[in-house]
Design a protein around this motif. Sequence first.
Motif, PDB file in Angstrom:
ATOM      1  N   ASP A  24       0.852  -1.052   0.070  1.00 43.70           N
ATOM      2  CA  ASP A  24      -0.103   0.065   0.061  1.00 43.70           C
ATOM      3  C   ASP A  24       0.820   1.131   0.064  1.00 43.70           C
ATOM      4  O   ASP A  24       0.613   2.232  -0.583  1.00 43.70           O
ATOM      5  CB  ASP A  24      -0.831   0.010   1.367  1.00 43.70           C
ATOM      6  N   TYR A  59      -1.326  -2.296  -9.081  1.00 40.73           N
ATOM      7  CA  TYR A  59      -2.143  -1.888  -7.874  1.00 40.73           C
ATOM      8  C   TYR A  59      -1.723  -0.452  -7.730  1.00 40.73           C
ATOM      9  O   TYR A  59      -0.701  -0.063  -7.907  1.00 40.73           O
ATOM     10  CB  TYR A  59      -2.060  -2.769  -6.666  1.00 40.73           C
ATOM     11  N   ASN A  60      -2.503   0.439  -6.752  1.00 40.84           N
ATOM     12  CA  ASN A  60      -2.145   1.526  -6.120  1.00 40.84           C
ATOM     13  C   ASN A  60      -0.917   1.354  -4.943  1.00 40.84           C
ATOM     14  O   ASN A  60      -1.042   0.650  -4.194  1.00 40.84           O
ATOM     15  CB  ASN A  60      -3.431   2.207  -5.308  1.00 40.84           C
ATOM     16  N   GLN A  73       2.360   8.726  -6.185  1.00 38.05           N
ATOM     17  CA  GLN A  73       1.426   7.787  -6.039  1.00 38.05           C
ATOM     18  C   GLN A  73       1.104   7.223  -7.433  1.00 38.05           C
ATOM     19  O   GLN A  73       0.842   7.790  -8.347  1.00 38.05           O
ATOM     20  CB  GLN A  73      -0.032   8.700  -5.660  1.00 38.05           C
ATOM     21  N   ALA A  75      -1.254   4.783  -9.487  1.00 37.03           N
ATOM     22  CA  ALA A  75      -2.610   4.722  -9.493  1.00 37.03           C
ATOM     23  C   ALA A  75      -2.885   3.830 -10.597  1.00 37.03           C
ATOM     24  O   ALA A  75      -2.209   4.144 -11.663  1.00 37.03           O
ATOM     25  CB  ALA A  75      -3.556   5.983  -9.508  1.00 37.03           C
ATOM     26  N   ARG A  76      -3.786   2.896 -10.407  1.00 35.66           N
ATOM     27  CA  ARG A  76      -4.354   2.044 -11.638  1.00 35.66           C
ATOM     28  C   ARG A  76      -5.217   2.956 -12.574  1.00 35.66           C
ATOM     29  O   ARG A  76      -5.718   4.096 -12.169  1.00 35.66           O
ATOM     30  CB  ARG A  76      -5.222   0.837 -11.239  1.00 35.66           C
ATOM     31  N   GLU A  79      -8.925   3.860 -12.139  1.00 36.05           N
ATOM     32  CA  GLU A  79      -9.231   4.362 -10.957  1.00 36.05           C
ATOM     33  C   GLU A  79      -8.729   5.919 -11.108  1.00 36.05           C
ATOM     34  O   GLU A  79      -9.263   6.739 -10.519  1.00 36.05           O
ATOM     35  CB  GLU A  79      -8.472   3.860  -9.780  1.00 36.05           C
ATOM     36  N   LEU A  80      -7.699   6.056 -11.831  1.00 39.49           N
ATOM     37  CA  LEU A  80      -7.145   7.345 -12.196  1.00 39.49           C
ATOM     38  C   LEU A  80      -7.881   8.208 -13.083  1.00 39.49           C
ATOM     39  O   LEU A  80      -8.515   9.302 -12.908  1.00 39.49           O
ATOM     40  CB  LEU A  80      -5.511   7.396 -12.880  1.00 39.49           C
ATOM     41  N   SER A  83     -11.305   9.001 -11.092  1.00 40.17           N
ATOM     42  CA  SER A  83     -10.860  10.291 -10.108  1.00 40.17           C
ATOM     43  C   SER A  83     -10.576  11.438 -11.010  1.00 40.17           C
ATOM     44  O   SER A  83     -11.094  12.564 -10.671  1.00 40.17           O
ATOM     45  CB  SER A  83      -9.626   9.889  -9.334  1.00 40.17           C
TER      46      SER A  83
END
Length: 105
Positions: A24, A59-60, A73, A75-76, A79-80, A83
């Motif tokens: 993570d 994965y993030n 950061q 980010a996949r 998801e990016l 967002s």
Amino acid sequence: MSQTATVTITCPKCGKNHPFEIWDSVNTTLDPDMKEKVASGEIFRFTCPSCGAETQVNYNLLYHQMDDRIMIQFARMKELQKSTKRSSAALQRLWRGCLRNTGTV
């Protein structure tokens, strides 16, 4: 502080399930060996213990290289994109509201 979680990965070649450690967050001051694993992509590579097939696991991840004041950061893409769309829509609403309040719209 570096944080990990174990997830189950299904091998795309043989279909068998195996545990895989995802990070993570990585703090290279606390875990200096992770700096090279992130740079080489090893941290995102799954090698199936059953058949030897390799695949990339996206994965993030929050990467923090404190000594150099670097924070990245990962980010996949899906998801990016979600967002970014949410942020863009929120910014447009905020901008319109500001324009209305100033009487320019």
